[in-house]
Design a protein around this motif. Structure first.
Motif, PDB file in Angstrom:
ATOM      1  N   SER A  33       0.807  -1.221   0.000  1.00 41.68           N
ATOM      2  CA  SER A  33       0.000   0.000   0.000  1.00 41.68           C
ATOM      3  C   SER A  33       0.845   1.277   0.000  1.00 41.68           C
ATOM      4  CB  SER A  33      -0.939   0.007   1.218  1.00 41.68           C
ATOM      5  OG  SER A  33      -0.201  -0.101   2.426  1.00 41.68           O
ATOM      6  N   THR A  35       2.333   4.719  -1.194  1.00 38.34           N
ATOM      7  CA  THR A  35       1.848   5.815  -2.038  1.00 38.34           C
ATOM      8  C   THR A  35       2.970   6.819  -2.266  1.00 38.34           C
ATOM      9  OG1 THR A  35       1.044   7.033  -0.097  1.00 38.34           O
ATOM     10  CG2 THR A  35      -0.518   5.590  -1.215  1.00 38.34           C
ATOM     11  N   HIS A  40      -4.732   7.656   0.136  1.00 40.21           N
ATOM     12  CA  HIS A  40      -6.112   7.421   0.533  1.00 40.21           C
ATOM     13  C   HIS A  40      -6.212   7.175   2.037  1.00 40.21           C
ATOM     14  CE1 HIS A  40      -6.596   6.813  -3.792  1.00 40.21           C
ATOM     15  NE2 HIS A  40      -7.909   6.864  -3.613  1.00 40.21           N
ATOM     16  N   ASN A  85      -4.630   0.532  -3.220  1.00 39.29           N
ATOM     17  CA  ASN A  85      -4.619   1.994  -3.294  1.00 39.29           C
ATOM     18  C   ASN A  85      -3.212   2.573  -3.333  1.00 39.29           C
ATOM     19  OD1 ASN A  85      -7.297   2.725  -3.658  1.00 39.29           O
ATOM     20  ND2 ASN A  85      -7.760   2.596  -1.481  1.00 39.29           N
ATOM     21  N   THR A  87      -0.248   4.547  -5.250  1.00 41.41           N
ATOM     22  CA  THR A  87      -0.262   5.651  -6.210  1.00 41.41           C
ATOM     23  C   THR A  87       1.162   6.034  -6.573  1.00 41.41           C
ATOM     24  OG1 THR A  87      -0.322   7.316  -4.441  1.00 41.41           O
ATOM     25  CG2 THR A  87      -2.441   6.667  -5.397  1.00 41.41           C
ATOM     26  N   HIS A 113      -8.665  -0.228  -6.690  1.00 39.75           N
ATOM     27  CA  HIS A 113      -8.896   1.198  -6.931  1.00 39.75           C
ATOM     28  C   HIS A 113      -7.664   1.901  -7.505  1.00 39.75           C
ATOM     29  CE1 HIS A 113     -11.122   4.876  -6.692  1.00 39.75           C
ATOM     30  NE2 HIS A 113     -10.293   5.432  -5.804  1.00 39.75           N
ATOM     31  N   ALA A 114      -6.911   2.609  -6.662  1.00 34.47           N
ATOM     32  CA  ALA A 114      -5.811   3.432  -7.170  1.00 34.47           C
ATOM     33  C   ALA A 114      -4.606   2.633  -7.628  1.00 34.47           C
ATOM     34  CB  ALA A 114      -5.383   4.452  -6.108  1.00 34.47           C
ATOM     35  N   HIS A 215     -12.309   3.487  -3.029  1.00 33.60           N
ATOM     36  CA  HIS A 215     -11.808   4.789  -2.562  1.00 33.60           C
ATOM     37  C   HIS A 215     -12.290   5.082  -1.143  1.00 33.60           C
ATOM     38  CE1 HIS A 215     -10.890   9.145  -2.659  1.00 33.60           C
ATOM     39  NE2 HIS A 215     -12.072   9.280  -2.073  1.00 33.60           N
TER      40      HIS A 215
END
Length: 243
Positions: A33, A35, A40, A85, A87, A113-114, A215
């Motif tokens: 996860s 980012t 998120h 999620n 990114t 999702h992302a 999200h």
């Protein structure tokens, strides 16, 4: 002599009996996860839900936001890797190569999702995830999700309130679409009457599964979303031949 004899007998007792092997441990899933762009707030909820669903499927899930986990010896411990999620640019070149080899060795990928808003400069990843994020309408919106099988509706649609991605391309024809969303029920959709939101396919020796939902933290309590995620985990881990 007696202490030596006792020590020898104890050591022999620890040896496995002929013809018996240690019981294999549960299959493992890596939930990643990290980012590098938007973060998120729902990530902890997403990770917790994915860990629960993995446990229900008899798998152990290890959460991580450390890209150093993407090395061949560590990835070999897992049946599937989930990008929850993520990114932006989250892996360097060596870590990307390890991920590619993991899939080519028969591993599975699950994107949430992302995951589609990740690694735009890595063409292989774009094919793995199926379609990159383009833009999304403002805020959370209500629509309905239509499950699909073999290009036809499969079962009743169900309601969802979430951030609804538009993608740079429609992946239909390259993937097996398993759900669409109804753009007529909300503002800001740009993909038209055919708007895939979840899909899967065999890819480069392994398996790929993706959903655009996830999200908002509240969706992880939605039983329909949880059923979809459960399905994705089983497919990515190779527990189910059909996604």
């Amino acid at each position: 002599m007696r202490p030596l004899l006792i020590a020898l007998l104890c050591s022999l007792a620890l040896l496995p009996l002929p013809g018996l092997a240690a019981a294999p441990g549960p299959d493992r899933v890596l939930i990643f996860s990290r980012t590098a762009k938007f973060h998120h707030d729902s990530i902890p909820v997403a990770v917790a839900a994915l860990r629960e669903l993995s446990a229900e499927a008899g798998m152990t899930a290890d959460p991580s936001d450390d890209p150093r986990d993407f090395r061949p010896d560590n990835l070999a411990l897992y049946r599937a890797v989930v990008f929850a999620n993520t990114t932006g640019d989250v892996l360097d070149a060596a870590q990307q190569a390890a991920m590619e080899q993991f899939i080519r060795n028969g591993g599975g990928f699950m994107g949430v999702h992302a995951a589609a808003d990740t690694e735009y400069d890595w063409p292989w990843y774009g094919e793995l995830v199926g379609a990159w994020f383009h833009k999304h309408p403002e805020g959370l919106q209500d629509t309905r999700v239509q499950p699909e099988r073999d290009g036809k509706p499969s079962g009743p649609s169900w309601p969802i309130r979430d951030e609804l991605y538009n993608y740079r391309r429609n992946p239909r024809g390259m993937v097996q679409v398993i759900a669409t969303v109804d753009e007529a029920r909300y503002d800001g959709g740009t993909m038209g009457a055919d708007h895939p939101i979840a899909w899967c396919r065999p890819f480069d020796g392994g398996r790929s599964w993706y959903t655009g939902l996830g999200h908002d933290a509240a969706v992880y309590a939605n039983p329909d979303v949880r059923a979809q995620l459960r399905r994705g985990l089983r497919y990515a881990a190779g527990h189910a031949p059909d996604c």
